[in-house]
Write a protein that holds these residues in place. Structure first.
Motif, PDB file in Angstrom:
ATOM      1  N   SER A 236       0.772  -1.131   0.080  1.00  0.00           N
ATOM      2  CA  SER A 236      -0.046   0.066  -0.168  1.00  0.00           C
ATOM      3  C   SER A 236       0.830   1.233   0.174  1.00  0.00           C
ATOM      4  O   SER A 236       0.317   2.214  -0.401  1.00  0.00           O
ATOM      5  CB  SER A 236      -0.921   0.076   1.209  1.00  0.00           C
ATOM      6  OG  SER A 236      -0.164   0.206   2.300  1.00  0.00           O
ATOM      7  N   MET A 237       2.177   1.083   0.485  1.00  0.00           N
ATOM      8  CA  MET A 237       3.110   2.210   0.496  1.00  0.00           C
ATOM      9  C   MET A 237       3.448   2.839  -0.939  1.00  0.00           C
ATOM     10  O   MET A 237       4.158   3.835  -0.990  1.00  0.00           O
ATOM     11  CB  MET A 237       4.111   2.052   1.408  1.00  0.00           C
ATOM     12  CG  MET A 237       3.783   2.018   3.013  1.00  0.00           C
ATOM     13  SD  MET A 237       5.241   1.806   3.891  1.00  0.00           S
ATOM     14  CE  MET A 237       6.245   3.492   3.799  1.00  0.00           C
ATOM     15  N   THR A 238       3.028   1.946  -1.920  1.00  0.00           N
ATOM     16  CA  THR A 238       3.603   2.538  -3.281  1.00  0.00           C
ATOM     17  C   THR A 238       2.636   3.544  -3.879  1.00  0.00           C
ATOM     18  O   THR A 238       2.763   4.068  -4.725  1.00  0.00           O
ATOM     19  CB  THR A 238       3.265   1.346  -4.347  1.00  0.00           C
ATOM     20  OG1 THR A 238       2.188   0.521  -4.190  1.00  0.00           O
ATOM     21  CG2 THR A 238       4.425   0.243  -3.813  1.00  0.00           C
ATOM     22  N   GLN A 239       1.449   3.787  -3.097  1.00  0.00           N
ATOM     23  CA  GLN A 239       0.535   4.901  -3.337  1.00  0.00           C
ATOM     24  C   GLN A 239       0.590   5.905  -2.105  1.00  0.00           C
ATOM     25  O   GLN A 239      -0.486   6.621  -1.843  1.00  0.00           O
ATOM     26  CB  GLN A 239      -0.888   4.134  -3.490  1.00  0.00           C
ATOM     27  CG  GLN A 239      -1.077   3.271  -4.436  1.00  0.00           C
ATOM     28  CD  GLN A 239      -2.449   2.800  -4.410  1.00  0.00           C
ATOM     29  OE1 GLN A 239      -2.832   2.478  -3.445  1.00  0.00           O
ATOM     30  NE2 GLN A 239      -3.047   2.798  -5.834  1.00  0.00           N
ATOM     31  N   ASP A 240       1.942   6.118  -1.270  1.00  0.00           N
ATOM     32  CA  ASP A 240       2.010   7.076  -0.463  1.00  0.00           C
ATOM     33  C   ASP A 240       1.928   8.365  -0.960  1.00  0.00           C
ATOM     34  O   ASP A 240       2.070   8.719  -2.262  1.00  0.00           O
ATOM     35  CB  ASP A 240       3.215   6.906   0.157  1.00  0.00           C
ATOM     36  CG  ASP A 240       3.444   7.689   1.506  1.00  0.00           C
ATOM     37  OD1 ASP A 240       3.181   6.797   2.472  1.00  0.00           O
ATOM     38  OD2 ASP A 240       3.892   8.678   1.653  1.00  0.00           O
ATOM     39  N   GLN A 241       1.541   9.187   0.074  1.00  0.00           N
ATOM     40  CA  GLN A 241       1.408  10.832  -0.464  1.00  0.00           C
ATOM     41  C   GLN A 241       2.761  11.486  -1.058  1.00  0.00           C
ATOM     42  O   GLN A 241       2.675  12.310  -1.742  1.00  0.00           O
ATOM     43  CB  GLN A 241       0.962  11.662   0.664  1.00  0.00           C
ATOM     44  CG  GLN A 241      -0.605  11.346   0.662  1.00  0.00           C
ATOM     45  CD  GLN A 241      -1.122  12.009   1.775  1.00  0.00           C
ATOM     46  OE1 GLN A 241      -0.405  12.949   2.524  1.00  0.00           O
ATOM     47  NE2 GLN A 241      -2.278  12.094   2.275  1.00  0.00           N
ATOM     48  N   GLN A 242       3.718  10.848  -0.372  1.00  0.00           N
ATOM     49  CA  GLN A 242       5.298  11.566  -0.776  1.00  0.00           C
ATOM     50  C   GLN A 242       5.790  10.536  -1.672  1.00  0.00           C
ATOM     51  O   GLN A 242       5.899   9.379  -1.770  1.00  0.00           O
ATOM     52  CB  GLN A 242       6.255  11.355   0.644  1.00  0.00           C
ATOM     53  CG  GLN A 242       5.687  12.354   1.555  1.00  0.00           C
ATOM     54  CD  GLN A 242       5.808  13.824   1.392  1.00  0.00           C
ATOM     55  OE1 GLN A 242       6.582  14.169   0.732  1.00  0.00           O
ATOM     56  NE2 GLN A 242       4.549  14.389   2.098  1.00  0.00           N
ATOM     57  N   PRO A 243       6.131  11.072  -3.054  1.00  0.00           N
ATOM     58  CA  PRO A 243       6.707  10.428  -4.011  1.00  0.00           C
ATOM     59  C   PRO A 243       7.929   9.870  -3.782  1.00  0.00           C
ATOM     60  O   PRO A 243       8.005   8.779  -4.519  1.00  0.00           O
ATOM     61  CB  PRO A 243       6.644  11.527  -5.067  1.00  0.00           C
ATOM     62  CG  PRO A 243       6.672  12.972  -4.542  1.00  0.00           C
ATOM     63  CD  PRO A 243       6.063  12.721  -3.291  1.00  0.00           C
ATOM     64  N   GLU A 244       8.763  10.326  -3.077  1.00  0.00           N
ATOM     65  CA  GLU A 244      10.026   9.735  -2.723  1.00  0.00           C
ATOM     66  C   GLU A 244       9.975   8.444  -1.842  1.00  0.00           C
ATOM     67  O   GLU A 244      10.620   7.733  -2.399  1.00  0.00           O
ATOM     68  CB  GLU A 244      11.069  10.759  -1.770  1.00  0.00           C
ATOM     69  CG  GLU A 244      11.392  11.950  -2.675  1.00  0.00           C
ATOM     70  CD  GLU A 244      10.181  13.153  -2.464  1.00  0.00           C
ATOM     71  OE1 GLU A 244       9.095  12.823  -1.832  1.00  0.00           O
ATOM     72  OE2 GLU A 244      10.410  13.990  -3.090  1.00  0.00           O
ATOM     73  N   ILE A 245       8.936   8.477  -1.205  1.00  0.00           N
ATOM     74  CA  ILE A 245       8.603   6.975  -0.458  1.00  0.00           C
ATOM     75  C   ILE A 245       8.107   5.821  -1.510  1.00  0.00           C
ATOM     76  O   ILE A 245       8.482   5.006  -1.257  1.00  0.00           O
ATOM     77  CB  ILE A 245       7.555   7.373   0.792  1.00  0.00           C
ATOM     78  CG1 ILE A 245       8.240   8.082   1.661  1.00  0.00           C
ATOM     79  CG2 ILE A 245       7.211   6.129   1.518  1.00  0.00           C
ATOM     80  CD1 ILE A 245       7.367   8.580   3.066  1.00  0.00           C
ATOM     81  N   THR A 246       7.259   6.596  -2.420  1.00  0.00           N
ATOM     82  CA  THR A 246       6.902   5.385  -3.299  1.00  0.00           C
ATOM     83  C   THR A 246       7.903   5.004  -4.093  1.00  0.00           C
ATOM     84  O   THR A 246       8.055   3.643  -4.303  1.00  0.00           O
ATOM     85  CB  THR A 246       5.882   6.038  -4.251  1.00  0.00           C
ATOM     86  OG1 THR A 246       6.245   7.145  -5.078  1.00  0.00           O
ATOM     87  CG2 THR A 246       4.678   6.664  -3.407  1.00  0.00           C
ATOM     88  N   SER A 247       8.819   5.754  -4.669  1.00  0.00           N
ATOM     89  CA  SER A 247       9.985   5.134  -5.491  1.00  0.00           C
ATOM     90  C   SER A 247      10.918   4.176  -4.485  1.00  0.00           C
ATOM     91  O   SER A 247      11.310   3.287  -5.214  1.00  0.00           O
ATOM     92  CB  SER A 247      10.856   6.339  -6.114  1.00  0.00           C
ATOM     93  OG  SER A 247      11.401   7.029  -5.171  1.00  0.00           O
ATOM     94  N   GLU A 248      11.031   4.618  -3.433  1.00  0.00           N
ATOM     95  CA  GLU A 248      11.783   3.688  -2.588  1.00  0.00           C
ATOM     96  C   GLU A 248      11.289   2.511  -2.158  1.00  0.00           C
ATOM     97  O   GLU A 248      11.779   1.270  -2.296  1.00  0.00           O
ATOM     98  CB  GLU A 248      12.373   4.575  -1.240  1.00  0.00           C
ATOM     99  CG  GLU A 248      13.388   5.508  -1.509  1.00  0.00           C
ATOM    100  CD  GLU A 248      14.498   5.368  -1.990  1.00  0.00           C
ATOM    101  OE1 GLU A 248      15.299   4.143  -1.897  1.00  0.00           O
ATOM    102  OE2 GLU A 248      15.344   6.232  -2.572  1.00  0.00           O
ATOM    103  N   CYS A 249       9.887   2.562  -2.093  1.00  0.00           N
ATOM    104  CA  CYS A 249       9.175   1.252  -1.711  1.00  0.00           C
ATOM    105  C   CYS A 249       9.140   0.139  -2.951  1.00  0.00           C
ATOM    106  O   CYS A 249       9.162  -0.965  -2.813  1.00  0.00           O
ATOM    107  CB  CYS A 249       7.768   1.831  -1.423  1.00  0.00           C
ATOM    108  SG  CYS A 249       6.648   0.439  -0.876  1.00  0.00           S
ATOM    109  N   MET A 250       9.229   1.130  -4.146  1.00  0.00           N
ATOM    110  CA  MET A 250       8.980   0.003  -5.314  1.00  0.00           C
ATOM    111  C   MET A 250      10.341  -0.390  -5.595  1.00  0.00           C
ATOM    112  O   MET A 250      10.413  -1.648  -5.849  1.00  0.00           O
ATOM    113  CB  MET A 250       8.693   1.133  -6.483  1.00  0.00           C
ATOM    114  CG  MET A 250       8.841   0.231  -7.843  1.00  0.00           C
ATOM    115  SD  MET A 250       7.350  -1.068  -7.896  1.00  0.00           S
ATOM    116  CE  MET A 250       5.943   0.040  -7.710  1.00  0.00           C
ATOM    117  N   GLN A 251      11.514   0.099  -5.279  1.00  0.00           N
ATOM    118  CA  GLN A 251      12.715  -0.635  -5.313  1.00  0.00           C
ATOM    119  C   GLN A 251      12.858  -1.654  -4.340  1.00  0.00           C
ATOM    120  O   GLN A 251      13.644  -2.925  -4.346  1.00  0.00           O
ATOM    121  CB  GLN A 251      13.748   0.353  -5.151  1.00  0.00           C
ATOM    122  CG  GLN A 251      13.885   1.782  -6.088  1.00  0.00           C
ATOM    123  CD  GLN A 251      15.119   2.407  -5.735  1.00  0.00           C
ATOM    124  OE1 GLN A 251      15.911   2.447  -5.205  1.00  0.00           O
ATOM    125  NE2 GLN A 251      14.992   3.381  -6.503  1.00  0.00           N
TER     126      GLN A 251
END
Length: 1142
Positions: free
Chosen positions: A423-438
């Motif tokens: 679910s954190m791939t849809q976080d409000q902060q885009p930096e968190i989403t990219s790190e979560c995808m990695q």
């Protein structure tokens, strides 16, 4: 030297000097020691000699030498003239240098720099070995000083007979008699009591101080705590006294309600744990190495190896036997007493420190911390509300999954928190989403079958994300799981496919992924997402052109749909390689796009050009560039049939654009397409003319046409309007027919709405083509006057239709009128000759009608109440379409404001809805403010002030002159203050000075304006006095150096008889005065006031910065009077004209 002269070390800038232990410790009771912090003087410590320190004195610190300069003996005579040779200028007297030494505290040595930290720790360890109690007191004093405590620290020896009564005294209270806060806690063998004044500056303490000096101090502080462990782990770390005292002290400070104590001690405790984990991991590694060497040596000892080597290994093996267990006990105690209470602290900064250091512990000491008992804290904090905390947790997990050894031990953890990580791939902060995808990509590499097919589909769609690092991370996942070669290739005697065949297969897979995926249809976004992840695929020009040139029926042949997608991929890749930037709408990360080497980029362009020079003729030969004559005739015939068969506006406009492409004078199809288009228009005009004549005759006789004839008129007008948008149909004289329809509507009767709608559209296009013709070739003055008469006549018609009962017709008239006004207002100067005859600006009445239309049709009450958090679904398509039309109308109206076509009052009326309709129209209104500020800062400032004045006047008319304090902080009046605060932010930073001065001058004049009707009560005599609360929101835009002059002008502007109402911050005059007093020129000891009632609770954490006196410009009543005409004020004035500050 029999004695020495002590001087106080100046210490870091902005803080008081450091201190030693008070000499009272030498003569006082043996169980009480008073520690004086860094802000107290050290005059009493200067009487101590260079000999051995007295009993109870502080450990000796390194001495630094200072050289003071004084007059040399015999340098000058009694008369003041020196002895020098005749005829030569006198020499400067030599100055005698006297060496002065001083002793530094731990705080001062850490503040000196990195080189002093090592020395400070070594000196402290040596002093601990000599007298551990005084050394520990010195260490405690250091930590308290780093917390920013400016009071007194008292240490009492703990007596065992006191029992549990001492524990109940561990408290933190405020003593009203002395005005001091005190905190008492147990740090065995002492009971520490810290006292500090009531006004402790929690917004500034050493580890969070601004500037490079305090940033280096924080680094040195962390290095000190780590070196303290590294330099004592082999000697005094596990003596049972040092760490017990430190743990008690840090646990007592971390439980404090004072943020500075809690923050600093938490940082120290976490850094100590990091150093302990690193040391213990090194010890465990050394123990395993020694054990392995001992076993190997025991096997080979029969071969004649010496016994002393065996003894040395055995001694080393026993040396590491008990140390890890002792350090583990210290780690557990420090973890439970500091980390566990603080990892969910109310402050996000402390939570960030805890999570960041926990990730370091797991990575440094996996034997202990790589366990579910510690991993659970990271999993829990994935739900934290602060983005920085969540980022630290993701980075910690990412570092663990990069190593396969640690990743294999995280299976249970991921099974428990898998849903949250997805679910954190849809976080409000885009930096968190990219790190979560990695992170998810790393997880998919270590575990087979960890994600289902639907979960992979969910993750693959992020390759179309607007944030480029997120799309690149999703592209890497696609390359790993979708485009990677199957693992069984190359086995069982089969040769693995070569690189070219594998790229062909991957390209087909990528095309099928795009066609089968029910995501977006944006090929450039897909190519950009794979640009860094799969460069050998999306930049493989040979592979893509080979697939396009594959003949029909070949082994690698593509279908027509696949070829279309491959062509789009090829075009997007070529464009991105040539331009070197991602497609429009894709946001770059904070690091931005990486700069590509110029030589490498030139080489890529050269390779691409060489390849397409050879292949492009083959690609063009596969699809003919220009159609054959028989195909062109068939295409024109098909277009003619489409125009006659369809009546949809979108289809008709597409056909008109296609005719426009064929009729281009530079094209090869112009000779055939232009006559075909003319014949089609002739046919339409021939159909329309008799129908209009019959319609007008019937209307004059009071008869009505049937539905069939009226439908034919509407469909024909719709076709002509579509062609009029791309073709100049002035030769058919359609303007006269359309004008007759509009004139008949106004004077005779009513027409169907669709007929008037098409007539307005055709008339508008006819006038535009006439303006274009007049611009290309200037006609005679009579023709220009006739054209001006037609334009004014059309504007009058649109003005009438603004109040039409049909919503579609009124909105169309509004858009056409705004567009035409924008064109006419930029036709040149207002002259009586040339194109100046076409110049036209709306009068006040027309502007009022346009503004009324915007209020009634754009800013709807129900739309503002819905808010922006509503999620629109497929069944809400009609509402979204209506919202799009309203946004379009507001944008057209705001264009007139930006281009200065409308007056300032129109902008003020639009700005009133900035907060109420922020989610639907906030971006348009904000862009209007920005463009207006770029055109004229002062005009924009006046429009903002006028908006606030109108809202304030409306509020007074509605609610009266009430002065309820609740209304000022949460009522309708507070919404005006919030709007003023937003307006202050839009003024900018560098260029806000003049605008802020103008707003304050005009605002004060409005606030102190008297009522035109004489009133007996003073409150009703000045009805706008509460406007000062709104005006106070702009005080932050006045430079601090000019606020004293602004305050003096405010005092001079107060008329006689002004009433005083409200208490404290609810008093308008007092609140405005306090907002101007936020400056460095306040009296010492005076508390900084707050203009907003909530500012007393949530103060600004930034310290006021000092400005040089040369940059302070004056803002006196004299300069204001000179600027009243032009609303501009001089930047500076001479020193003679400056008046003293009040």
């Amino acid at each position: 030297m029999a004695g020495r002269e002590d001087v106080v070390w100046p210490g870091p800038p902005g803080r008081a000097a450091g201190s030693l232990l008070s000499p009272d410790c030498d003569r006082g009771a043996p169980r009480t020691v008073v520690l004086v912090p860094q802000d107290l003087s050290r005059a009493s410590s200067g009487s101590r000699g260079h000999g051995a320190p007295a009993q109870g004195a502080a450990p000796t610190r390194p001495r630094l030498g200072f050289q003071t300069q004084g007059a040399a003996s015999g340098g000058l005579s009694a008369s003041g003239q020196g002895n020098h040779r005749r005829g030569r200028p006198p020499r400067k007297p030599r100055k005698r240098r006297v060496a002065v030494t001083t002793e530094l505290t731990l705080f001062e040595m850490v503040a000196l720099g990195r080189s002093s930290v090592q020395t400070a720790v070594e000196e402290w360890v040596q002093s601990y070995k000599e007298d551990r109690e005084l050394a520990l007191l010195d260490l405690i004093s250091f930590f308290v000083q780093c917390c920013g405590c400016e009071g007194v620290v008292t240490a009492e020896l703990y007596q065992s007979n006191q029992g549990k009564s001492v524990v109940h005294k561990m408290t933190e209270k405020f003593d009203q008699e002395t005005g001091l806060y005190y905190k008492k806690f147990l740090a065995y063998p002492w009971i520490l009591t810290i006292m500090w004044p009531e006004k402790l500056q929690n917004d500034f303490y050493p580890i969070v101080g601004p500037g490079p000096f305090w940033k280096r101090f924080r680094v040195n502080f962390c290095e000190f705590t780590e070196l303290l462990v590294h330099l004592t782990h082999s000697s005094v770390l596990c003596d049972g006294h040092l760490m017990d005292t430190v743990i008690c002290m840090l646990s007592g400070l971390t439980n404090s309600a004072v943020y500075s104590l809690r923050h600093t001690s938490s940082l120290a405790a976490m850094k100590l744990l990091t150093a302990l984990a690193s040391v213990n991991q090194g010890i465990c590694t050394g123990r395993r190495t020694a054990q392995r060497l001992y076993e190997i040596e025991s096997i080979t000892k029969l071969k004649g190896r010496h016994k002393y080597y065996m003894e040395l290994l055995d001694q080393r093996r026993h040396q590491f036997q008990n140390k890890p267990m002792a350090i583990d006990n210290i780690i557990c105690a420090l973890f439970k007493r500091t980390f566990v209470p603080r990892y969910r602290d109310v402050s996000s900064d402390i939570r960030v420190i805890c999570m960041g250091e926990l990730g370091c512990w797991i990575r440094l000491y996996p034997d202990m911390f790589l366990d579910n008992n510690y991993l659970k804290y990271i999993g829990w904090m994935l739900y934290d509300k602060d983005a920085n905390v969540r980022m630290k947790c993701i980075l910690a997990l990412k570092a663990l999954y990069e190593k396969r050894e640690s990743a294999m031990k995280l299976g249970l953890f991921f099974h428990k928190f898998k849903k949250r990580i997805l679910s954190m791939t849809q976080d409000q902060q885009p930096e968190i989403t990219s790190e979560c995808m990695q992170l998810l990509r790393l997880i998919s590499e270590h575990y087979v079958g960890v994600f289902s097919a639907m979960e992979y589909v969910f993750l693959f769609q992020f390759v179309y994300a607007a944030y480029r690092p997120m799309a690149t991370a999703a592209g890497e996942l696609i390359c790993r799981r979708l485009l990677a070669p199957p693992p069984h290739e190359g086995f069982f005697g089969q040769e693995p496919p070569d690189e070219f065949d594998r790229n062909l297969q991957n390209m087909k897979t990528l095309i099928d992924f795009y066609l089968q995926g029910e995501f977006h249809r944006h090929v450039p976004y897909l190519v950009d997402g794979l640009w860094e992840a799969a460069p050998t695929l999306v930049r493989n020009w040979e592979c893509m052109t080979a697939l396009l040139l594959e003949p029909r029926g070949g082994r690698q042949a593509l279908t027509s749909q696949q070829e279309r997608v491959l062509i789009e991929i090829l075009v997007a890749a070529v464009r991105q390689a040539a331009e070197g930037r991602p497609p429009a709408g894709r946001r770059l990360g904070k690091k931005g796009a990486r700069e590509v080497d110029g030589t490498r980029r030139w080489r890529e362009h050269a390779n691409m050009s060489r390849h397409f020079v050879k292949v492009l003729p083959q690609l063009l030969s596969k699809v003919p560039c220009s159609p054959a004559p028989q195909y062109l005739d068939a295409a024109l015939l098909e277009l003619d049939c489409l125009v006659q068969r369809h009546s949809d506006v979108a289809v008709l406009e597409a056909c008109a654009r296609a005719y426009g492409t064929y009729c281009d004078e530079g094209g090869s199809a112009h000779g055939q397409a232009a006559p075909a288009c003319s014949r089609l228009v002739d046919m339409l005009v021939d159909v329309l003319t008799p129908l209009l004549d019959v319609f007008i005759q019937h209307e004059k006789q009071g008869l009505f046409l049937g539905h069939g004839e009226m439908g034919r008129i509407c469909s024909t007008l719709r076709r002509l309007a579509a062609f009029y948008s791309t073709h100049d149909l002035s030769g058919w004289n359609l303007y006269e027919k359309m004008d007759s329809l509009l004139t008949f509507r106004r004077h005779q009767g009513s027409l169907p709405t669709e007929v008037v709608h098409c007539a307005l559209q055709c008339t508008y296009y006819a006038l535009l083509w006439q303006i274009v013709a007049a611009t290309d070739r200037l006609p005679s003055q009579e023709a220009l006057l006739d054209l001006r008469k037609r334009l004014l006549k059309f504007c009058l018609a649109c003005r009438v239709y603004l109040s039409h009962q049909s919503k579609v017709l009124s909105e169309k008239a509004f858009i056409l009128l705004c567009d035409l006004l924008l064109i006419l207002s930029h036709q040149g100067p207002e002259e009586d000759t040339g194109l100046g005859l076409l110049f036209f600006v709306p009068d006040h009445v027309l502007q009022c009608k346009l503004l009324t239309f915007v209020r009634e049709h754009v800013f709807l009450e129900d739309a503002g109440a819905a808010g922006g958090r509503r999620v629109y679904r497929e069944e809400d398509a009609d509402e979204l379409h209506e919202l799009f039309h309203r946004r379009n109308m507001l944008a057209v109206f705001c264009k007139l404001i930006v281009c200065n076509v409308l007056e300032m009052s129109a902008a003020a009326a639009v700005y009133q809805f900035y907060l109420k309709h922020y989610h639907h129209f906030g971006d348009i209104i904000k862009e209007t403010m920005t463009r207006t500020r770029q055109n004229d800062r002062l005009r924009n400032a006046l429009s903002l002030l006028l908006c606030l004045q109108q809202l304030f006047q409306k509020h007074v008319d509605t609610y009266g002159l009430g002065s309820d304090p609740i209304e000022f902080i949460c009522g309708p009046f507070y919404s005006i203050r919030l709007l003023a605060r937003r307006f202050a932010l839009t003024l900018g930073f560098d260029s806000a000075r003049d605008a802020a001065h103008l707003i304050h001058r005009r605002g004060l004049a409005f606030a102190f304006s008297e009522s035109p009707v004489p009133e007996e009560e003073a409150r009703q005599r000045f009805p706008n006095l509460s406007f000062l609360l709104v005006l106070a929101e702009f005080s932050c835009k006045i430079p601090p150096a000019e606020r004293a002059a602004a305050l003096a002008h405010f005092q001079d502007s107060i008329p006689e008889g002004v009433p005083v109402f409200g208490e404290g911050d609810m008093n308008p005059m007092l609140a405005y005065r306090k907002s101007l007093m936020r400056t460095d020129y306040m009296a010492q000891g005076e508390e900084e006031p707050a203009a907003n009632p909530f500012d007393a609770i949530c103060k600004d954490s930034k310290r006021p910065q000092e400005l040089p006196a040369g940059t302070c410009s004056t803002w006196t009543p004299d300069t204001l009077a000179s600027c009243a005409a032009g609303d501009r004020e001089p930047r500076s004035c001479s020193s003679k004209e400056r008046k003293p500050k009040r």
